[in-house]
Design a protein around this motif. Structure first.
Motif: not given
Length: 502
Positions: A32-39
């Motif tokens: 989830e943190a990696d997805l937030a970084r992508t966003h």
């Protein structure tokens, strides 16, 4: 295996399961943190694109972020408005609360913890205050639940915030809004965010009104009970008087106490409907309110919102009759079999949510007219509507076919949308239903300003090509058809002569 050994084995297995759950939560948190970084990176890229449009208009400068959110949203099968919020929140988390994001990535806190920290510290514009807040709250977050963390985070933010309460309230008041969330079974929720004094004032007023209704109901019940007691007392008095008279009459004439014709017409027999009739009369004259206080509050709120005139009315010269003349407007699709009562299926409100059959029939009874929609009996696709007035008929057809904005993920009702030409009219595009479709203002603008292209196929299917070159498709909403229930078998034999209800 003895009881003690079994307990030890169960305890060991439980510890193993807890450890595995902890490991999986850490894996999920990292993802989830990696997805937030992508966003966050996507938001930053959109900001870079916006920065290159220094001479552009305000609307053109909005397009990079809106188009970026649309691409991510279509791929994720969600609303682009929601995705735009996700991109912004992810960028704020990664850039303004980096320590919290790192703890999230390491699995020391959950997504819920991060949301609480970011929301509580969002108003801290001073970087030093924000860093002090983040470190204090994050230490506590690793030891407690998100619900317990919220109150503590708000207290810490209050203590380090250099801005006064009045300044923060004035800024927060700019975010007041009203929204609708559709629920199940033909119900929806109306939410509102506004100044606390006014919101609590509204709640207090409808509560006081509800209590007044309950008090009036108690008075009505008491008065009805008193009338019933008086009526029963009067009836008893009359019967006792008749009884005494009958005894004297029998003694004088030597009768044995029987009335005429074996009690027919005997006052002691009474009127067979006297007692029961009394109760039904009272119930007919007085309507007892059995609603709960929550139900009364809701009914009062909806009634006032739909019928009352606002105290501040500045549109009298624009709208005849002012704001009080504006009435609610919704579009309801009702199966003919539901109106006829041959099926129990419900109706549909603007393609958003279900409407119960009783409400649908009430609305139909008050409607000044109908648009009859012909559907394909197998696929349920809209074939035509039965009005032949050129432009108006096309709009009716398109509202029936599209139901809502055709941009993937959007649910704006078609009646609130623009009628977009797939091929621009200025470039020779035809004004017919094969070249028209519903697009809300937001996505109509996005289509033209951000480089999205659309090709329409048979049956109303749309093929979108994003500025990135990725392609997406959108079909008209599926339709649910209702088949009439067959009439009960009345014992007929021979050829089945079951007929349609129309």
């Amino acid at each position: 295996m003895g009881d003690q050994e079994q307990r030890e084995a169960d305890a060991l297995r439980t510890r193993e399961l807890v450890a595995e759950a902890r490991r999986l939560r850490q894996v999920i948190a990292a993802a989830e943190a990696d997805l937030a970084r992508t966003h966050a990176d996507a938001f930053a890229l959109a900001e870079e694109q916006t920065g290159r449009l220094r001479e552009a208009s305000t609307r053109e400068r909005e397009m990079p972020l809106r188009s970026m959110a649309a691409e991510f949203a279509v791929d994720a099968r969600t609303s682009d408005r929601t995705m735009q919020t996700h991109l912004f929140e992810a960028h704020r988390t990664v850039t303004q609360f980096p320590t919290t994001w790192a703890a999230w990535h390491e699995g020391r806190v959950s997504r819920a913890h991060v949301r609480v920290i970011v929301e509580a510290g969002a108003d801290l514009d001073d970087e030093h205050a924000r860093v002090a807040f983040e470190q204090d709250v994050l230490d506590y977050a690793e030891t407690t639940s998100p619900n317990r963390l919220r109150s503590y985070a708000e207290q810490v933010a209050e203590s380090v915030n250099p801005r006064s309460m009045q300044e923060r309230h004035d800024a927060a008041a700019l975010d007041r809004r009203v929204w609708v969330e559709d629920l199940r079974d033909g119900m929806s929720m109306l939410g509102a965010i506004g100044p606390s004094v006014e919101i609590h004032g509204v709640y207090d007023r409808i509560t006081r009104q509800g209590k007044a209704i309950k008090a009036a109901d108690r008075v009505a019940r008491r008065e009805a009970a008193e009338r019933e007691i008086e009526r029963e007392a009067a009836t008893r008095g009359e019967r006792e008087a008749v009884e005494r008279h009958s005894v004297r009459w029998g003694a004088s004439f030597g009768l044995s106490g029987h009335g005429p014709a074996d009690g027919v017409g005997d006052p002691r027999a009474g009127d067979t409907g006297d007692t029961g009739g009394c109760g039904s009369v009272v119930a007919g004259e007085v309507w007892f309110d059995d609603r709960t206080m929550d139900q009364i509050r809701t009914d009062l709120l909806l009634d006032m919102m739909l019928t009352s005139t606002p105290s501040v009315d500045g549109v009298g010269g624009v709208v005849e009759g002012g704001l009080g003349a504006i009435r609610a407007h919704v579009q309801v699709t009702v199966p003919a079999t539901t109106l006829a009562g041959t099926t129990a299926g419900g109706a549909e409100l603007d393609g958003k949510c279900a409407v119960d059959p009783e409400t649908a029939r009430i609305l139909a009874g008050k409607a000044p007219g109908f648009d009859r929609v012909f559907l394909d009996p197998i696929g349920g696709a809209v074939l035509a509507v039965d009005r032949r007035h050129a432009t108006a008929a096309q709009k009716r057809y398109l509202m029936a076919r599209d139901v809502r904005c055709r941009f993937p993920g959007c649910r704006r009702p078609a009646r609130e949308c623009d009628w977009d030409h797939r091929e621009d009219y200025a470039l020779g595009g035809r004004t017919d239903v094969e070249n028209l479709g519903a697009f809300c203002k937001r996505h109509h603008t996005l289509k033209h300003a951000a480089g999205w292209t659309v090709v329409q196929h048979s049956g109303g299917r749309l093929q979108f090509t994003a500025p990135s070159g990725l392609e997406y498709t959108d079909d008209p909403p599926p339709r649910v058809t209702f088949i009439p229930d067959p009439p009960p078998d009345r014992g007929r034999t021979g050829v089945d002569d079951v007929r349609a209800p129309f």
